[in-house]
Design a protein around this motif. Sequence first.
Motif, short mmCIF file in Angstrom:
data_model
loop_
_atom_site.label_atom_id
_atom_site.label_comp_id
_atom_site.label_asym_id
_atom_site.label_seq_id
_atom_site.Cartn_x
_atom_site.Cartn_y
_atom_site.Cartn_z
N LEU A 312 -7.80 1.43 -7.96
CA LEU A 312 -6.45 1.02 -8.35
C LEU A 312 -5.91 1.85 -9.51
N LEU A 316 -2.03 3.10 -9.41
CA LEU A 316 -1.00 2.59 -10.31
C LEU A 316 -0.44 3.66 -11.23
N THR A 317 -1.29 4.59 -11.67
CA THR A 317 -0.85 5.56 -12.67
C THR A 317 -0.19 6.79 -12.08
N THR A 326 -6.36 1.20 -0.63
CA THR A 326 -5.26 1.42 -1.58
C THR A 326 -4.17 2.30 -0.97
N PHE A 333 3.71 -1.15 -1.63
CA PHE A 333 4.62 -0.86 -2.74
C PHE A 333 5.92 -0.25 -2.22
N PRO A 340 4.67 3.47 -7.20
CA PRO A 340 3.59 3.51 -8.20
C PRO A 340 3.62 4.83 -8.96
N LEU A 344 6.01 2.87 -13.33
CA LEU A 344 5.68 1.50 -12.92
C LEU A 344 5.39 0.64 -14.15
N VAL A 352 2.65 -5.19 -13.01
CA VAL A 352 1.37 -4.60 -13.39
C VAL A 352 0.45 -5.67 -13.99
N ILE A 355 -0.92 -7.85 -11.35
CA ILE A 355 -1.98 -7.17 -10.60
C ILE A 355 -3.31 -7.29 -11.35
#
Length: 496
Positions: A312, A316-317, A326, A333, A340, A344, A352, A355
């Motif tokens: 993750l 996410l980053t 993912t 998303f 993402p 984000l 976030v 999550i």
Amino acid sequence: MDAIVTCVQMALEPQNLLIVVAGTVLGIVCGAIPGLTATMSIALVLPITFVLPANLGMAAILAIYVGATYGGSISAILLNIPGTPASMMTGIDGHAMARKGQAGTALGAATIASFIGGVLSGLVLIFVAPLLGSVALLFGPAEFFAVGVFSLSLIAGISGGNVYKGLAAGLIGISFNLVGSDPVTGVARYAFGNVSMTGGLTLVPMLVGLFGFREVLKTVEDVHLKYEIIQQVHRILPSKQQLLRMLPTTLRGGIIGTFVGILPGAGGPIASFVAYDAEKRVSDKEKTFGTGDIRGVAASESANNGVNGGALVPLLTLGVPGDGATAVMLGAFMMNNITPGPMLFVNHAELVHSIYANYMLACVMMLVIGLLAARLFMKVIKIPQRVLIPVITILCFVGAYSVKRSVFDVGTMIFMGILGYVLDKRGFPVIATVLGAVLGNLIEVNYRSALQLGNGSPLFIFTKPIAVGLLLVTAVTLLWPLIRKKLSAGNARAVK
């Protein structure tokens, strides 16, 4: 501190709590059934989550992800058939323990190790992801284009033995994004006069087809297979001595799994193998691994669940999927018009935080449910495939149709399923095709944006140091098989 309190409050809301519990149970059941992988499970429920608010939809997906990764250990221990590829090493010692009458202890050890591995990776996710997110704020169109290319090439190389087949599979996925309206001009392309194609190919039917319907076609081939099931499950919790024996292994496996998960494309199977092999080298002085050593179960399960939180982090980053599951989450998303990446954490900070909270809550639910219901899950894996296959097929058709209520989407799902089946048979990694389909739009839009910033010159991309660095790493990744071949040939000549 306020953010932590907010996370806990969001996670404990009745509606959220119910969704996480239901998702965890569903994930464990799907993971325990051979053939229903975590990725496939998420793909099948993706249409349902689409109608939920973004935070609740992601809560369901995360719970299924965590539950399914752990659930694979149940069939690996009781059947010696991993429910998911990530549990392939679990069955080595887990099934050996089951044959000795220790099936319950093996299940308990797998549950506890999965929980510890998942929590370790969750802590890394919570503390590392924001730091990477702040660094990624420096990224522009050129950098994101390079990230997309790098991600695709890396996953294509890791997911198959032949990097060029992986790259070709990825390019097939990218080509699906060419159907529909041009993202800059809005002009229809490759629609062939079909009104349904002018809006492009819908992501959900593509994912359901490539994962769900493809698995149906594969399973039909082996529907005649029968499995020996360990019927007796006695004591679930390992003894104090066994817990102390497996604890160092579990911690090492969780750390290995977390860092393997952060590497895009590596995934649970690789983490499980690396952790098991490392533990065998470090601590198997009595040569008991493979004969029913509880540490073998702990190493595999802590590692493959450690991958969950680690995978993750890049999602996410950077918007780069860490594994197949993912990759489907990335599609979730996109379905909610959320991209993402570094922004984000700025534009959707509350999402976030939810999550983080829901991931940790799912780990806790997995531990509780796994320990309380291990005997019940044993019954699930005995569902005959002649019953299971029609159910999965119906879910595939309903899932594809429900997004837009379009028969064309059902046709897309069938086509993608057949295509995925053929690619899989020919040794092309289907995961690379999925990522090409998901990342293709990111690559094209940012490339076109970079061209506009550079007044039409692609050389503008090479004025950005981060983009150049990523593209150089991409080139090395793609050319590595040739480089390795040349080095091996040189070493062979030197020996002679």
